[in-house]
Design an enzyme around this catalytic site. Structure first.
Site, mmCIF file in Angstrom:
data_model
loop_
_atom_site.group_PDB
_atom_site.id
_atom_site.type_symbol
_atom_site.label_atom_id
_atom_site.label_comp_id
_atom_site.label_asym_id
_atom_site.label_seq_id
_atom_site.Cartn_x
_atom_site.Cartn_y
_atom_site.Cartn_z
ATOM 1 C CE LYS A 166 -25.829 -29.674 -0.741
ATOM 2 N NZ LYS A 166 -27.187 -29.864 -1.755
ATOM 3 N N GLY A 167 -20.869 -31.285 1.965
ATOM 4 C CA GLY A 167 -20.546 -31.882 3.088
ATOM 5 C C GLY A 167 -22.026 -31.967 3.913
ATOM 6 N N GLY A 168 -21.768 -32.295 5.194
ATOM 7 C CA GLY A 168 -23.012 -32.278 6.133
ATOM 8 C C GLY A 168 -23.357 -30.951 6.425
ATOM 9 C CB ALA A 170 -20.209 -26.256 4.463
ATOM 10 C CG ASP A 290 -15.101 -35.561 10.916
ATOM 11 O OD1 ASP A 290 -15.283 -36.717 11.102
ATOM 12 O OD2 ASP A 290 -15.680 -34.701 10.294
HETATM 13 N N1 LIG Z 1 -10.514 -26.145 -0.754
HETATM 14 C C1 LIG Z 1 -11.156 -26.913 -1.262
HETATM 15 N N2 LIG Z 1 -10.655 -27.147 -2.682
HETATM 16 C C2 LIG Z 1 -11.460 -27.983 -3.535
HETATM 17 N N3 LIG Z 1 -12.800 -28.716 -2.836
HETATM 18 C C3 LIG Z 1 -12.798 -28.654 -1.686
HETATM 19 C C4 LIG Z 1 -12.327 -27.636 -0.941
HETATM 20 N N4 LIG Z 1 -12.737 -27.560 0.332
HETATM 21 C C5 LIG Z 1 -13.942 -28.866 0.223
HETATM 22 N N5 LIG Z 1 -13.854 -29.032 -1.027
HETATM 23 C C6 LIG Z 1 -14.993 -29.994 -1.546
HETATM 24 O O1 LIG Z 1 -16.072 -30.090 -0.812
HETATM 25 C C7 LIG Z 1 -16.541 -30.931 -0.117
HETATM 26 C C8 LIG Z 1 -17.309 -30.614 1.300
HETATM 27 O O2 LIG Z 1 -16.184 -29.740 2.092
HETATM 28 P P1 LIG Z 1 -16.205 -30.088 3.626
HETATM 29 O O3 LIG Z 1 -15.865 -31.556 3.877
HETATM 30 O O4 LIG Z 1 -15.307 -29.084 4.052
HETATM 31 O O5 LIG Z 1 -17.799 -29.688 4.022
HETATM 32 P P2 LIG Z 1 -18.538 -30.029 5.378
HETATM 33 O O6 LIG Z 1 -19.827 -29.954 5.362
HETATM 34 O O7 LIG Z 1 -17.409 -29.432 6.385
HETATM 35 O O8 LIG Z 1 -18.285 -31.687 5.576
HETATM 36 P P3 LIG Z 1 -18.623 -32.631 6.642
HETATM 37 O O9 LIG Z 1 -19.744 -33.299 6.185
HETATM 38 O O10 LIG Z 1 -17.445 -33.485 6.710
HETATM 39 O O11 LIG Z 1 -18.696 -31.841 7.878
HETATM 40 C C9 LIG Z 1 -15.213 -31.756 0.333
HETATM 41 O O12 LIG Z 1 -15.408 -33.413 0.535
HETATM 42 C C10 LIG Z 1 -14.468 -31.610 -1.214
HETATM 43 O O13 LIG Z 1 -15.102 -32.399 -2.276
#
Ligand SMILES: Nc1ncnc2c1ncn2[C@@H]1O[C@H](COP(=O)(O)OP(=O)(O)OP(=O)(O)O)[C@@H](O)[C@H]1O
Length: 480
Positions: A166-168, A170, A290
């Site tokens: 989970k990120g900020g 998604a 980033d």
């Molecule tokens: N292709 C993938 N395969 C396996 N795990 C993944 C993949 N993409 C993302 N993840 C997992 O999901 C987490 C969150 O994904 P991501 O960083 O793309 O989300 P975000 O909300 O865009 O993050 P941010 O907070 O940096 O904006 C990653 O840190 C990772 O642990």
């Protein structure tokens, strides 16, 4: 240009919108002569290339995936424009993401309207459709447009057991396609109220999504994340190659097991090569903005993939840099000229890469729990070449001395507080490979030409303690 066909869809920024956002349109002479940076570049290549080889398709299963670098081929040069301008006009508005004081997340969420978005976005056609050009029928083979039901089915209706991370912005779920391929389904977050009480419009959210989609679809390198498809029903989704080892952050900071030095060094080199590709070899000049451990995913054999292009920008060649507002990114990785002046160019990523190198060497967070900056902690140790103090205690003495010294040297150059004194990423790759020449050669004078604005910034007597003060001041401002 014979034999190969590519379909290009270019979404261009509304120039007025770009200026409202503070984006610079100055070239080196200060002239405003370039159209604004495209908001997103969506290419639909129609070449023999496919991200997933036939071999992979038959051998992959939900339990095993492979990353076959040999299947990634360059796109053909012949291009054809699709009449998507009307649709893309809807999504010109620039995103207004908020800056986060967290080292792990940017605090922005998408408010995905389920009413109007699918209608607008349904004009996106599957990359699998056949297109008839009279005598020539071509197969668009690169990506798929997944329906909501399909994505829900492959992720067990987005069950918590399938949550990879989970990120900020998604949530990412593991999915198993009917053909056996394992994918990561990135579901962009639903909208909550922003901190300032406002909500993001459909257009802004769609613009963000297209921007990320456009860039990730555009890049093609063994060290960048691979797009398999997207979905626009019931939300916004990216379908990505699954990375079985998760993020670098989870190995460096979330596990009691030590990531062995050989892997760390390979990760450093791979990320450097990926960034060098984005900056210098990609058809367009892309700044990621980033780079951090949680955005580096580890594929098969721990090969690193640069992911999360949500903040990425591409710059026209004539622009020396770009001025952005608001400042977005992650504390601890931000170059001083970026968080103080909003100046973005390749050196913004070089700085963040330097911090990433330090994380690999030391096993420490970019900003630790007592708000100490890794850059500030490491600087004196780098200056005194103190390997023992710098090296991650988890490694013991299990590191190659030559390699760790190369990494330290590269890091010390990358985190230079004056942007122009940082090396370019292609130089960093050479340094890490040991092709760098002598230390004296590498400690080059600032590059030229530099824009007046950047030079003015560089010419200040900007010391490390200035940097720390600025960082703290900026942090206070953001937290107010
Ligand atoms: N292709 C993938 N395969 C396996 N795990 C993944 C993949 N993409 C993302 N993840 C997992 O999901 C987490 C969150 O994904 P991501 O960083 O793309 O989300 P975000 O909300 O865009 O993050 P941010 O907070 O940096 O904006 C990653 O840190 C990772 O642990």
């Amino acid at each position: 240009m014979e034999g190969k066909i590519e379909l290009f869809v270019h979404a261009f920024l509304n120039p007025e919108t770009e200026l409202e956002d503070g984006s610079s349109k100055l070239d080196s002479s200060g002239a405003v002569d370039e159209p604004s940076s495209p908001r997103g570049v969506l290419e639909i290549p129609v070449s023999e290339a496919s991200y997933i080889s036939d071999e992979q398709k038959t051998t992959d299963s939900c339990n095993s995936t492979s990353t076959d670098k040999s299947t990634w081929t360059a796109h053909g040069p012949f291009s054809y424009r699709l009449p998507w301008k009307g649709f893309l006009d809807l999504v010109r508005k620039k995103s207004v993401r908020k800056f986060s004081n967290s080292t792990t997340a940017r605090l922005t969420s998408y408010d995905i309207s389920r009413n109007s978005l699918p209608g607008k976005l349904s004009r996106i056609r599957s990359a699998e459709e056949r297109i008839d050009f009279g005598l020539l029928t071509v197969q668009k083979a690169k990506w798929r447009n997944f329906g909501y039901e399909e994505l829900a089915a492959v992720t067990d209706y987005f069950s918590p057991e399938r949550l990879l991370g989970k990120g900020g912005h998604a949530e990412v779920y593991k999915g198993c396609l009917p053909d056996g391929n394992v994918v990561a389904v990135k579901k962009l977050a639903h909208g909550e109220k922003e901190d300032d009480g406002g909500t993001r419009s459909d257009e802004e959210r769609t613009g963000d999504f297209l921007s990320e989609l456009g860039i990730i679809a555009h890049v093609d390198h063994p060290n960048t994340a691979k797009l398999i498809g997207f979905g626009v029903e019931g939300g916004l989704f990216l379908v990505l190659q699954f990375c079985p080892h998760g993020s670098l952050a989870s190995h460096l900071h979330g596990s009691s097991d030590s990531l062995e030095w050989k892997i760390r060094y390979n990760v450093a080199l791979g990320v450097a090569e990926g960034l060098s590709y984005l900056h210098h070899s990609c058809q367009r000049r892309i700044i990621h903005r980033d780079i951090k451990a949680s955005n580096i995913l580890l594929a098969e054999d721990y090969e690193p993939l640069i992911s999360d292009f949500g903040l990425a920008k591409w710059l026209p060649d004539k622009w020396l840099h770009h001025v952005v507002y608001p400042i977005e990114g992650t504390f601890g990785y931000l170059a001083p000229e970026y968080f103080m002046h909003g100046l973005v160019d390749e050196k913004t990523d070089v700085f963040a890469f330097g911090v990433l190198l330090l994380e690999l060497i030391t096993g420490r967070h970019a900003i630790d729990s007592s708000s100490q900056s890794l850059v500030m902690w490491a600087k004196p140790l780098l200056d005194s070449d103190n390997v023992t103090e710098l090296a991650d205690p988890k490694l013991g003495t299990d590191y190659g001395l030559v390699e760790i010294k190369r990494a330290m040297f590269a890091a010390s150059l990358c985190i230079h507080h004056v942007a122009s004194c940082r090396p370019r990423m292609n130089r960093v790759v050479q340094l890490l490979r040991g092709e760098g020449g002598s230390v004296l050669e590498v400690k080059q004078k600032p590059e030229s030409p530099r824009s007046l604005l950047l030079d003015a910034c560089d010419l200040e007597d900007y010391t490390c303690s200035n940097y720390l003060n600025d960082l703290n001041r900026h942090r206070e401002l953001v937290m107010e």
